[in-house]
Write an enzyme that holds these catalytic residues in place. Structure first.
Site, PDB file in Angstrom:
ATOM      1  CG  HIS A 204       9.014  -1.514   6.423  1.00  0.00           C
ATOM      2  ND1 HIS A 204       8.552  -0.424   5.738  1.00  0.00           N
ATOM      3  CD2 HIS A 204      10.358  -1.531   6.230  1.00  0.00           C
ATOM      4  CE1 HIS A 204       9.570   0.198   5.160  1.00  0.00           C
ATOM      5  NE2 HIS A 204      10.674  -0.469   5.454  1.00  0.00           N
TER       6      HIS A 204
ATOM      7  N   GLY B 211       7.004  -2.424  -2.715  1.00  0.00           N
ATOM      8  CA  GLY B 211       6.312  -1.181  -3.032  1.00  0.00           C
ATOM      9  C   GLY B 211       6.920  -0.452  -4.204  1.00  0.00           C
ATOM     10  NE  ARG B 212       8.287   5.149  -2.026  1.00  0.00           N
ATOM     11  CZ  ARG B 212       7.213   4.896  -1.266  1.00  0.00           C
ATOM     12  NH1 ARG B 212       6.956   3.656  -0.886  1.00  0.00           N
ATOM     13  NH2 ARG B 212       6.421   5.876  -0.891  1.00  0.00           N
TER      14      ARG B 212
ATOM     15  CG  ASN C  24       7.309  -3.734   2.951  1.00  0.00           C
ATOM     16  OD1 ASN C  24       7.014  -2.760   3.635  1.00  0.00           O
ATOM     17  ND2 ASN C  24       7.526  -3.645   1.672  1.00  0.00           N
TER      18      ASN C  24
ATOM     19  CB  CYS D 227       2.006   5.051   8.218  1.00  0.00           C
ATOM     20  SG  CYS D 227       2.245   6.680   7.479  1.00  0.00           S
TER      21      CYS D 227
ATOM     22  CE  LYS E 150       3.584  -2.855   4.510  1.00  0.00           C
ATOM     23  NZ  LYS E 150       4.475  -1.813   5.064  1.00  0.00           N
TER      24      LYS E 150
ATOM     25  N   GLY F 284      13.075  -2.748   0.943  1.00  0.00           N
ATOM     26  CA  GLY F 284      14.334  -2.855   0.231  1.00  0.00           C
ATOM     27  C   GLY F 284      14.456  -4.008  -0.737  1.00  0.00           C
TER      28      GLY F 284
ATOM     29  N   PRO G 107       0.845  -1.204   0.000  1.00  0.00           N
ATOM     30  CG  PRO G 107       0.053  -0.992   2.194  1.00  0.00           C
ATOM     31  CD  PRO G 107       0.773  -1.935   1.283  1.00  0.00           C
ATOM     32  CG  MET G 108       3.488   2.299  -1.912  1.00  0.00           C
ATOM     33  SD  MET G 108       4.597   2.084  -3.333  1.00  0.00           S
ATOM     34  CE  MET G 108       3.543   1.069  -4.414  1.00  0.00           C
TER      35      MET G 108
END
Length: 323
Positions: A167, A229-230, A207, A96, A135, A209, A13-14
């Site tokens: 993460h 994600g990215r 999650n 977050c 998460k 890297g 999710p972003m």
């Protein structure tokens, strides 16, 4: 060959990125990955345009709604919305690090309140039939020991949560921006592997890297799932290459575009903004000749037309006949 029967690959999710426009695009590359919404606050669903926030195309399944919040009643009500709208799962954001969400008891700050998260999970699960997952980070600020994380996981698991997406960085709630929190705290993958060893009955995903198919395969030797994600967003063709994990063929970019064009025509006919949709497509030709020209053709063009889009794609494909 890696057995993916009980493994999972997900798109993280972003905020402002994993919208329905991006998710439809991502699904064209890979039918197997789980897609997450951007984090949506309970306030947005309770007081905003709920139908707009929750909309998705049926092709996006399996799809997970990520919620931001800590109020038991609000989170439970929003979990019910998720089920009513056909989501496959609902996920609680406990990762977050943004200052803005901390004030509303959303995100990583909740790691300091495992009982709160446990109560939220318990009530949400009692209200819906779809899975409720969490998460989180490996720690926050100076509370970054492995024991701190396991206390959180054990408490929340006792309330009924069985899937945790971790993460593998500590979140610094003071002094670092969200961007810095994705880059500066060191990655501690071994802590996530150890968590799976200590809680074999739980489903543990990792999650942070992760940027290649080789990375995915290496992590899946130790845990149950990988979330990216990215890397998936900026180079969506990595999603296509990930089909090899399921021993499936890799689709060509030209094939993906052929499926995309009818959708774009339909959306534009319904009044959706083409430039809003295509902002998610800038990485389509990442690494190929003409990729920069492609990005320039799409970027900052509020009056972009379908003809402009198709011509820009045609020109890049001419330079890359095998794409």
């Amino acid at each position: 060959m890696l057995d993916m029967t009980n493994k999972r690959l997900s798109v993280a999710p972003m905020i402002d990125w994993t919208t329905t426009d991006y998710r439809y695009f991502a699904r064209l590359f890979n039918p197997h990955v789980y897609l997450y919404t951007e984090m949506i606050s309970t306030g947005a669903l309770l007081h905003g345009n709920r139908a707009r926030h929750l909309r998705f195309d049926t092709s996006e399944h399996p799809i997970v709604l990520q919620l931001g919040g800590a109020d038991i009643h609000e989170m439970t009500q929003c979990a019910e919305f998720a089920q009513q709208h056909g989501y496959d799962e609902v996920n609680i954001n406990v990762g977050c690090p943004s200052d803005r969400v901390q004030h509303n008891k959303i995100g990583a700050c909740l790691m300091a309140e495992p009982e709160t998260v446990a109560n939220v999970v318990k009530h949400m699960q009692a209200a819906v039939d779809i899975p409720v997952t969490v998460k989180h980070r490996i720690g926050i600020d100076n509370f970054d020991s492995y024991e701190f994380m396991t206390d959180f996981v054990q408490t929340v698991a006792a309330a009924g949560c069985t899937r945790f997406i971790v993460h593998a960085r500590t979140a610094w709630l003071q002094g670092l921006s969200p961007k810095q929190n994705r880059e500066i705290p060191p990655l501690r993958y071994d802590d996530v592997y150890r968590l799976k060893q200590d809680f074999p009955e739980l489903t543990i995903e990792i999650n942070g890297g992760i940027e290649s198919i080789a990375d995915i395969e290496a992590h899946l030797q130790h845990i149950d799932g990988v979330m990216i994600g990215r890397a998936f967003y900026h180079n969506p063709y990595l999603l296509a290459e990930a089909n090899t994990l399921w021993n499936q063929p890799i689709p060509k970019r030209s094939e993906i575009l052929a499926q995309l064009y009818p959708h774009l025509r339909q959306q534009v006919a319904q009044g959706e903004s083409l430039s809003t949709m295509t902002r998610h497509y800038l990485g389509l030709f990442q690494g190929l000749t003409g990729a920069r020209k492609w990005r320039q053709a799409l970027s900052g063009k509020p009056h972009l037309t379908l003809e402009d889009f198709e011509q820009a794609a045609f020109e890049v494909l001419q330079l890359n006949p095998d794409a």
